[in-house]
Write an enzyme that holds these catalytic residues in place. Sequence first.
Site, mmCIF file in Angstrom:
data_model
loop_
_atom_site.group_PDB
_atom_site.id
_atom_site.type_symbol
_atom_site.label_atom_id
_atom_site.label_comp_id
_atom_site.label_asym_id
_atom_site.label_seq_id
_atom_site.Cartn_x
_atom_site.Cartn_y
_atom_site.Cartn_z
ATOM 1 N N ARG A 1 -13.552 -8.937 0.667
ATOM 2 C CA ARG A 1 -12.122 -8.663 0.436
ATOM 3 C C ARG A 1 -11.313 -9.912 0.763
ATOM 4 O O ARG A 1 -10.383 -10.281 0.057
ATOM 5 C CB ARG A 1 -11.646 -7.499 1.324
ATOM 6 C CG ARG A 1 -12.177 -6.126 0.973
ATOM 7 C CD ARG A 1 -11.594 -5.602 -0.309
ATOM 8 N NE ARG A 1 -10.141 -5.522 -0.280
ATOM 9 C CZ ARG A 1 -9.431 -4.508 0.258
ATOM 10 N NH1 ARG A 1 -10.059 -3.478 0.778
ATOM 11 N NH2 ARG A 1 -8.110 -4.502 0.224
ATOM 12 N N GLN B 1 -9.747 -4.071 -3.818
ATOM 13 C CA GLN B 1 -11.052 -3.602 -3.376
ATOM 14 C C GLN B 1 -12.113 -3.953 -4.416
ATOM 15 O O GLN B 1 -13.166 -4.506 -4.098
ATOM 16 C CB GLN B 1 -11.003 -2.068 -3.179
ATOM 17 C CG GLN B 1 -12.322 -1.456 -2.790
ATOM 18 C CD GLN B 1 -12.799 -1.942 -1.439
ATOM 19 O OE1 GLN B 1 -12.055 -1.898 -0.472
ATOM 20 N NE2 GLN B 1 -14.023 -2.426 -1.362
ATOM 21 N N CYS C 1 -16.447 1.291 0.027
ATOM 22 C CA CYS C 1 -15.249 0.477 0.317
ATOM 23 C C CYS C 1 -14.867 0.523 1.788
ATOM 24 O O CYS C 1 -14.157 -0.362 2.259
ATOM 25 C CB CYS C 1 -14.093 0.948 -0.557
ATOM 26 S SG CYS C 1 -13.725 2.699 -0.357
ATOM 27 N N HIS D 1 -7.025 0.819 -6.740
ATOM 28 C CA HIS D 1 -7.292 -0.068 -5.594
ATOM 29 C C HIS D 1 -7.924 -1.368 -6.133
ATOM 30 O O HIS D 1 -9.096 -1.641 -5.895
ATOM 31 C CB HIS D 1 -8.214 0.644 -4.610
ATOM 32 C CG HIS D 1 -8.224 0.058 -3.233
ATOM 33 N ND1 HIS D 1 -7.451 -1.040 -2.870
ATOM 34 C CD2 HIS D 1 -8.925 0.403 -2.115
ATOM 35 C CE1 HIS D 1 -7.680 -1.327 -1.598
ATOM 36 N NE2 HIS D 1 -8.563 -0.470 -1.110
ATOM 37 N N ARG E 1 0.884 -1.185 0.000
ATOM 38 C CA ARG E 1 0.000 0.000 0.000
ATOM 39 C C ARG E 1 0.905 1.213 0.000
ATOM 40 O O ARG E 1 1.633 1.447 0.973
ATOM 41 C CB ARG E 1 -0.915 -0.017 1.221
ATOM 42 C CG ARG E 1 -1.626 1.303 1.445
ATOM 43 C CD ARG E 1 -2.773 1.197 2.412
ATOM 44 N NE ARG E 1 -3.897 0.499 1.810
ATOM 45 C CZ ARG E 1 -5.126 0.481 2.314
ATOM 46 N NH1 ARG E 1 -5.392 1.133 3.440
ATOM 47 N NH2 ARG E 1 -6.097 -0.170 1.716
ATOM 48 N N ASP F 1 -17.370 6.642 -1.909
ATOM 49 C CA ASP F 1 -16.123 6.551 -1.152
ATOM 50 C C ASP F 1 -15.925 7.911 -0.482
ATOM 51 O O ASP F 1 -16.635 8.879 -0.786
ATOM 52 C CB ASP F 1 -14.971 6.215 -2.122
ATOM 53 C CG ASP F 1 -13.625 6.005 -1.416
ATOM 54 O OD1 ASP F 1 -13.602 5.874 -0.176
ATOM 55 O OD2 ASP F 1 -12.589 5.976 -2.120
HETATM 56 N N1 CP Z 1 -11.269 -0.525 1.959
HETATM 57 C C1 CP Z 1 -10.014 -0.563 2.423
HETATM 58 O O1 CP Z 1 -9.026 -0.743 1.691
HETATM 59 O O2 CP Z 1 -9.926 -0.435 3.780
HETATM 60 P P1 CP Z 1 -8.591 -0.237 4.611
HETATM 61 O O3 CP Z 1 -8.038 1.118 4.252
HETATM 62 O O4 CP Z 1 -9.028 -0.308 6.041
HETATM 63 O O5 CP Z 1 -7.618 -1.312 4.258
HETATM 64 N N1 NVA Z 2 -10.058 6.361 -1.625
HETATM 65 C C1 NVA Z 2 -9.712 5.961 -0.284
HETATM 66 C C2 NVA Z 2 -9.897 4.498 -0.134
HETATM 67 C C3 NVA Z 2 -9.588 3.946 1.223
HETATM 68 C C4 NVA Z 2 -9.759 2.465 1.320
HETATM 69 C C5 NVA Z 2 -8.280 6.378 0.028
HETATM 70 O O1 NVA Z 2 -7.404 6.232 -0.838
HETATM 71 O O2 NVA Z 2 -8.031 6.857 1.133
#
Ligand code: CP
Ligand code: NVA
Length: 310
Positions: free
Chosen positions: A298, A138, A270, A135, A108, A230
Amino acid sequence: MAIDMKGKNLVSINDLSREEVNQILETAEIIKLRHYSHEEQPLLKGKVLGMIFQKPSLRTRVSFETGMIQLGGQAIYLGPDDIKLGKREATKDIGRVLSRYVSGIMARTFSHEIMLELAKYSSVPVINGLSELLHPCQVLGDLLTIKEKKGRLSNLKLAYIGDGNNVAHSLLFGAVKVGMDIVLAVPPGYEPKEEIINLAKEDAKKINSRIEIIHDPGEAVDGADAIYTDVWTSMGFEKESEVRKDAFKPYQINQNLLNRAKDDVIILHCLPAHRGEEITDEVIDGPHSVVIDQAENRLHAQKSVLALLL
Ligand code: CP
Ligand code: NVA
Protein backbone atom coordinates in the site's frame (compact mmCIF):
# COMPACT_ATOMS: atom_id res chain seq x y z
CA MET A 1 6.77 8.01 -22.90
CA ALA A 2 5.55 9.00 -19.46
CA ILE A 3 1.88 9.97 -19.21
CA ASP A 4 1.21 13.26 -17.44
CA MET A 5 -1.24 12.47 -14.62
CA LYS A 6 -0.73 15.71 -12.64
CA GLY A 7 -3.97 17.10 -11.26
CA LYS A 8 -5.98 13.92 -11.88
CA ASN A 9 -8.25 12.37 -9.27
CA LEU A 10 -8.10 8.76 -8.23
CA VAL A 11 -11.70 7.97 -7.38
CA SER A 12 -12.00 4.71 -9.32
CA ILE A 13 -9.54 2.47 -11.17
CA ASN A 14 -12.14 2.40 -13.93
CA ASP A 15 -11.37 6.08 -14.59
CA LEU A 16 -7.75 5.22 -15.41
CA SER A 17 -6.44 3.95 -18.72
CA ARG A 18 -4.50 0.69 -18.92
CA GLU A 19 -1.36 2.73 -19.54
CA GLU A 20 -1.98 4.84 -16.44
CA VAL A 21 -2.45 1.75 -14.27
CA ASN A 22 0.77 0.27 -15.65
CA GLN A 23 2.57 3.56 -15.06
CA ILE A 24 1.42 3.64 -11.43
CA LEU A 25 2.65 0.07 -10.91
CA GLU A 26 5.97 0.61 -12.67
CA THR A 27 6.60 3.87 -10.78
CA ALA A 28 5.77 2.07 -7.54
CA GLU A 29 8.38 -0.60 -8.33
CA ILE A 30 11.04 2.07 -8.89
CA ILE A 31 10.07 4.01 -5.75
CA LYS A 32 10.15 0.80 -3.71
CA LEU A 33 13.55 -0.19 -5.06
CA ARG A 34 15.01 3.24 -4.31
CA HIS A 35 13.45 3.17 -0.85
CA TYR A 36 15.25 -0.08 -0.11
CA SER A 37 18.50 1.37 -1.46
CA HIS A 38 18.06 4.23 1.07
CA GLU A 39 17.91 6.81 -1.71
CA GLU A 40 16.33 10.15 -0.84
CA GLN A 41 13.24 10.76 -3.02
CA PRO A 42 12.09 14.33 -2.33
CA LEU A 43 9.46 14.21 -5.08
CA LEU A 44 6.84 16.04 -3.02
CA LYS A 45 8.94 18.56 -1.16
CA GLY A 46 6.77 21.34 0.25
CA LYS A 47 3.52 19.53 -0.60
CA VAL A 48 0.82 18.75 1.95
CA LEU A 49 -1.84 16.05 1.78
CA GLY A 50 -5.12 16.55 3.66
CA MET A 51 -6.46 13.20 4.86
CA ILE A 52 -10.18 13.08 5.68
CA PHE A 53 -11.40 10.03 7.58
CA GLN A 54 -15.04 9.26 8.36
CA LYS A 55 -14.05 5.72 9.42
CA PRO A 56 -11.15 4.08 11.30
CA SER A 57 -7.95 3.00 9.55
CA LEU A 58 -4.54 1.53 10.24
CA ARG A 59 -3.02 0.86 6.81
CA THR A 60 -4.51 3.71 4.81
CA ARG A 61 -3.75 6.39 7.35
CA VAL A 62 -0.24 5.28 8.21
CA SER A 63 0.83 4.41 4.67
CA PHE A 64 -0.38 7.71 3.21
CA GLU A 65 1.15 9.76 6.01
CA THR A 66 4.44 7.84 5.91
CA GLY A 67 4.46 8.02 2.12
CA MET A 68 4.14 11.80 2.15
CA ILE A 69 6.93 12.15 4.73
CA GLN A 70 9.23 9.80 2.79
CA LEU A 71 8.66 11.86 -0.37
CA GLY A 72 9.59 15.10 1.43
CA GLY A 73 6.05 16.36 2.07
CA GLN A 74 3.66 16.25 4.98
CA ALA A 75 0.15 15.02 5.74
CA ILE A 76 -2.58 16.36 7.98
CA TYR A 77 -5.01 13.89 9.57
CA LEU A 78 -8.61 15.11 9.70
CA GLY A 79 -10.54 12.54 11.71
CA PRO A 80 -14.30 12.07 12.06
CA ASP A 81 -14.47 14.64 14.87
CA ASP A 82 -12.28 17.28 13.21
CA ILE A 83 -14.14 18.56 10.18
CA LYS A 84 -17.26 16.40 10.61
CA LEU A 85 -17.62 15.70 6.90
CA GLY A 86 -21.28 15.60 5.91
CA LYS A 87 -22.37 17.17 9.21
CA ARG A 88 -20.77 20.56 9.88
CA GLU A 89 -20.77 22.19 6.46
CA ALA A 90 -21.47 21.41 2.84
CA THR A 91 -19.03 18.96 1.27
CA LYS A 92 -18.50 21.33 -1.65
CA ASP A 93 -17.32 24.05 0.74
CA ILE A 94 -14.89 21.62 2.38
CA GLY A 95 -13.49 20.68 -1.03
CA ARG A 96 -13.14 24.27 -2.19
CA VAL A 97 -11.59 25.55 1.04
CA LEU A 98 -9.21 22.63 1.57
CA SER A 99 -7.99 23.05 -2.01
CA ARG A 100 -6.67 26.50 -1.06
CA TYR A 101 -4.47 24.97 1.67
CA VAL A 102 -3.27 21.56 0.53
CA SER A 103 -1.82 19.99 -2.63
CA GLY A 104 -4.03 16.91 -2.53
CA ILE A 105 -6.91 15.37 -0.58
CA MET A 106 -7.20 11.74 0.42
CA ALA A 107 -10.61 10.78 1.78
CA ARG A 108 -12.25 7.78 3.40
CA THR A 109 -16.00 8.21 3.33
CA PHE A 110 -19.17 6.29 3.94
CA SER A 111 -21.11 7.22 0.82
CA HIS A 112 -19.47 7.24 -2.56
CA GLU A 113 -21.55 10.29 -3.49
CA ILE A 114 -19.61 12.36 -0.93
CA MET A 115 -16.37 11.18 -2.56
CA LEU A 116 -17.66 12.27 -5.97
CA GLU A 117 -18.79 15.61 -4.60
CA LEU A 118 -15.40 16.23 -2.98
CA ALA A 119 -13.71 15.42 -6.28
CA LYS A 120 -16.09 17.67 -8.19
CA TYR A 121 -15.50 20.73 -6.03
CA SER A 122 -11.81 20.32 -5.14
CA SER A 123 -9.30 21.94 -7.43
CA VAL A 124 -6.55 19.62 -6.16
CA PRO A 125 -6.46 15.84 -6.78
CA VAL A 126 -8.83 13.76 -4.66
CA ILE A 127 -7.72 10.23 -3.85
CA ASN A 128 -10.29 7.67 -2.73
CA GLY A 129 -8.99 5.98 0.43
CA LEU A 130 -12.15 3.79 0.55
CA SER A 131 -15.82 4.51 0.09
CA GLU A 132 -18.74 2.16 0.46
CA LEU A 133 -18.46 1.47 -3.28
CA LEU A 134 -14.73 1.30 -4.04
CA HIS A 135 -11.22 0.89 -2.60
CA PRO A 136 -8.87 1.69 -5.50
CA CYS A 137 -5.65 2.30 -3.53
CA GLN A 138 -6.02 -1.12 -1.95
CA VAL A 139 -6.22 -2.78 -5.33
CA LEU A 140 -3.23 -0.91 -6.74
CA GLY A 141 -1.20 -2.31 -3.83
CA ASP A 142 -2.72 -5.73 -4.49
CA LEU A 143 -1.76 -5.69 -8.17
CA LEU A 144 1.76 -4.65 -7.23
CA THR A 145 1.91 -7.61 -4.84
CA ILE A 146 0.60 -10.13 -7.35
CA LYS A 147 3.04 -8.84 -9.97
CA GLU A 148 5.94 -9.22 -7.53
CA LYS A 149 4.95 -12.70 -6.47
CA LYS A 150 3.95 -14.08 -9.89
CA GLY A 151 6.23 -12.08 -12.16
CA ARG A 152 3.29 -10.94 -14.30
CA LEU A 153 -0.34 -9.88 -14.13
CA SER A 154 -1.86 -11.04 -17.39
CA ASN A 155 -3.12 -14.58 -17.88
CA LEU A 156 -3.51 -15.25 -14.18
CA LYS A 157 -6.68 -16.38 -12.43
CA LEU A 158 -7.74 -14.45 -9.34
CA ALA A 159 -10.46 -15.98 -7.17
CA TYR A 160 -12.24 -13.61 -4.80
CA ILE A 161 -14.32 -15.38 -2.16
CA GLY A 162 -16.83 -13.50 -0.02
CA ASP A 163 -18.76 -10.26 -0.12
CA GLY A 164 -19.38 -8.34 -3.35
CA ASN A 165 -18.17 -5.18 -1.58
CA ASN A 166 -15.95 -2.14 -2.23
CA VAL A 167 -12.78 -4.26 -2.45
CA ALA A 168 -14.47 -6.74 -4.81
CA HIS A 169 -15.64 -3.87 -7.01
CA SER A 170 -12.16 -2.36 -7.28
CA LEU A 171 -10.65 -5.82 -7.89
CA LEU A 172 -13.03 -6.26 -10.82
CA PHE A 173 -11.89 -2.94 -12.29
CA GLY A 174 -8.22 -3.63 -11.52
CA ALA A 175 -8.14 -7.17 -12.91
CA VAL A 176 -9.58 -6.19 -16.28
CA LYS A 177 -7.12 -3.30 -16.61
CA VAL A 178 -4.20 -5.71 -16.45
CA GLY A 179 -5.64 -8.67 -18.35
CA MET A 180 -6.25 -10.95 -15.40
CA ASP A 181 -9.17 -13.39 -15.21
CA ILE A 182 -11.28 -12.88 -12.11
CA VAL A 183 -13.86 -15.19 -10.59
CA LEU A 184 -15.93 -14.05 -7.64
CA ALA A 185 -17.69 -16.63 -5.47
CA VAL A 186 -20.28 -14.83 -3.38
CA PRO A 187 -23.33 -15.95 -1.40
CA PRO A 188 -26.62 -15.37 -3.26
CA GLY A 189 -27.79 -11.84 -2.50
CA TYR A 190 -24.25 -10.51 -1.94
CA GLU A 191 -23.21 -10.09 -5.57
CA PRO A 192 -21.25 -7.04 -6.68
CA LYS A 193 -23.35 -4.19 -8.03
CA GLU A 194 -24.69 -4.76 -11.53
CA GLU A 195 -23.41 -1.39 -12.77
CA ILE A 196 -19.86 -2.27 -11.67
CA ILE A 197 -19.99 -5.73 -13.28
CA ASN A 198 -21.23 -4.21 -16.53
CA LEU A 199 -18.52 -1.54 -16.63
CA ALA A 200 -15.82 -4.11 -15.84
CA LYS A 201 -17.20 -6.50 -18.49
CA GLU A 202 -17.08 -3.75 -21.10
CA ASP A 203 -13.43 -3.14 -20.27
CA ALA A 204 -12.68 -6.89 -20.09
CA LYS A 205 -13.71 -7.35 -23.72
CA LYS A 206 -10.94 -5.00 -24.84
CA ILE A 207 -8.20 -7.06 -23.23
CA ASN A 208 -9.77 -10.49 -23.43
CA SER A 209 -9.93 -11.10 -19.69
CA ARG A 210 -12.71 -13.17 -18.15
CA ILE A 211 -15.13 -12.16 -15.40
CA GLU A 212 -17.33 -14.70 -13.65
CA ILE A 213 -19.67 -14.28 -10.70
CA ILE A 214 -20.61 -17.62 -9.15
CA HIS A 215 -21.75 -19.04 -5.82
CA ASP A 216 -19.42 -22.03 -5.39
CA PRO A 217 -16.11 -21.16 -3.66
CA GLY A 218 -14.59 -24.55 -4.57
CA GLU A 219 -15.19 -24.00 -8.25
CA ALA A 220 -13.75 -20.48 -7.97
CA VAL A 221 -10.44 -21.60 -6.47
CA ASP A 222 -9.94 -24.47 -8.95
CA GLY A 223 -6.78 -23.55 -10.85
CA ALA A 224 -6.53 -20.13 -9.20
CA ASP A 225 -3.14 -18.41 -8.99
CA ALA A 226 -4.33 -16.07 -6.24
CA ILE A 227 -7.16 -16.26 -3.74
CA TYR A 228 -8.49 -13.10 -2.12
CA THR A 229 -10.93 -12.52 0.69
CA ASP A 230 -12.20 -9.65 2.82
CA VAL A 231 -14.38 -9.29 5.90
CA TRP A 232 -17.97 -10.48 5.67
CA THR A 233 -19.24 -7.23 7.21
CA SER A 234 -17.71 -4.02 5.96
CA MET A 235 -17.61 -0.77 7.91
CA GLY A 236 -21.06 0.79 7.89
CA PHE A 237 -22.89 -2.57 7.64
CA GLU A 238 -22.45 -3.65 11.27
CA LYS A 239 -26.20 -4.09 11.86
CA GLU A 240 -26.20 -6.95 9.34
CA SER A 241 -23.29 -8.77 10.89
CA GLU A 242 -25.21 -11.70 12.48
CA VAL A 243 -27.24 -12.43 9.33
CA ARG A 244 -24.08 -12.20 7.26
CA LYS A 245 -22.22 -14.68 9.50
CA ASP A 246 -24.75 -17.36 8.54
CA ALA A 247 -24.80 -16.50 4.84
CA PHE A 248 -21.01 -16.44 4.53
CA LYS A 249 -20.12 -19.53 6.59
CA PRO A 250 -19.47 -21.73 3.50
CA TYR A 251 -17.18 -19.03 2.11
CA GLN A 252 -14.34 -19.34 4.62
CA ILE A 253 -10.80 -19.65 3.26
CA ASN A 254 -9.55 -22.72 5.09
CA GLN A 255 -7.14 -25.57 4.39
CA ASN A 256 -9.88 -27.65 2.74
CA LEU A 257 -10.57 -24.96 0.20
CA LEU A 258 -6.87 -24.30 -0.31
CA ASN A 259 -6.34 -27.96 -1.25
CA ARG A 260 -8.34 -27.32 -4.44
CA ALA A 261 -6.07 -24.47 -5.60
CA LYS A 262 -2.72 -24.58 -7.40
CA ASP A 263 0.32 -25.62 -5.34
CA ASP A 264 1.86 -22.17 -5.72
CA VAL A 265 -1.34 -20.21 -5.02
CA ILE A 266 -0.97 -17.00 -3.03
CA ILE A 267 -3.51 -15.82 -0.45
CA LEU A 268 -4.41 -12.16 -0.21
CA HIS A 269 -6.53 -10.22 2.27
CA CYS A 270 -6.79 -6.44 2.42
CA LEU A 271 -6.87 -6.58 6.24
CA PRO A 272 -8.12 -6.04 8.89
CA ALA A 273 -9.00 -9.77 9.01
CA HIS A 274 -11.62 -11.38 11.20
CA ARG A 275 -9.65 -14.53 11.91
CA GLY A 276 -11.86 -17.58 12.27
CA GLU A 277 -14.54 -16.01 10.08
CA GLU A 278 -13.54 -15.33 6.45
CA ILE A 279 -10.10 -16.89 6.93
CA THR A 280 -8.58 -19.36 9.37
CA ASP A 281 -5.42 -18.68 11.41
CA GLU A 282 -3.82 -21.64 9.68
CA VAL A 283 -4.26 -20.09 6.23
CA ILE A 284 -3.55 -16.44 7.00
CA ASP A 285 -0.39 -17.42 8.91
CA GLY A 286 0.49 -20.23 6.48
CA PRO A 287 3.10 -20.47 3.72
CA HIS A 288 0.79 -19.27 0.90
CA SER A 289 -0.23 -16.07 2.66
CA VAL A 290 1.28 -12.80 1.40
CA VAL A 291 -0.93 -10.46 3.43
CA ILE A 292 1.86 -8.59 5.19
CA ASP A 293 3.78 -7.92 1.96
CA GLN A 294 0.44 -6.87 0.50
CA ALA A 295 -0.11 -4.38 3.34
CA GLU A 296 3.42 -3.01 2.85
CA ASN A 297 2.75 -2.47 -0.84
CA ARG A 298 0.00 0.00 0.00
CA LEU A 299 2.86 2.33 0.93
CA HIS A 300 4.77 1.93 -2.32
CA ALA A 301 1.71 2.00 -4.61
CA GLN A 302 0.36 5.12 -2.93
CA LYS A 303 3.71 6.90 -3.01
CA SER A 304 3.61 6.32 -6.74
CA VAL A 305 0.04 7.69 -6.96
CA LEU A 306 1.00 10.74 -4.89
CA ALA A 307 4.15 11.42 -6.92
CA LEU A 308 2.23 11.14 -10.21
CA LEU A 309 -0.90 13.10 -9.24
CA LEU A 310 0.26 15.85 -6.85
N1 CP B 1 -6.90 -2.32 4.03
C1 CP B 1 -7.19 -1.14 4.58
O1 CP B 1 -7.65 -0.18 3.92
O2 CP B 1 -6.90 -1.06 5.91
P1 CP B 1 -7.31 0.12 6.88
O3 CP B 1 -8.81 0.09 7.01
O4 CP B 1 -6.63 -0.20 8.17
O5 CP B 1 -6.86 1.42 6.31
N1 NVA C 1 -14.48 -4.01 2.88
C1 NVA C 1 -13.84 -3.49 4.06
C2 NVA C 1 -12.45 -3.09 3.73
C3 NVA C 1 -11.65 -2.54 4.88
C4 NVA C 1 -10.27 -2.12 4.49
C5 NVA C 1 -14.64 -2.33 4.62
O1 NVA C 1 -15.13 -1.49 3.84
O2 NVA C 1 -14.80 -2.24 5.83
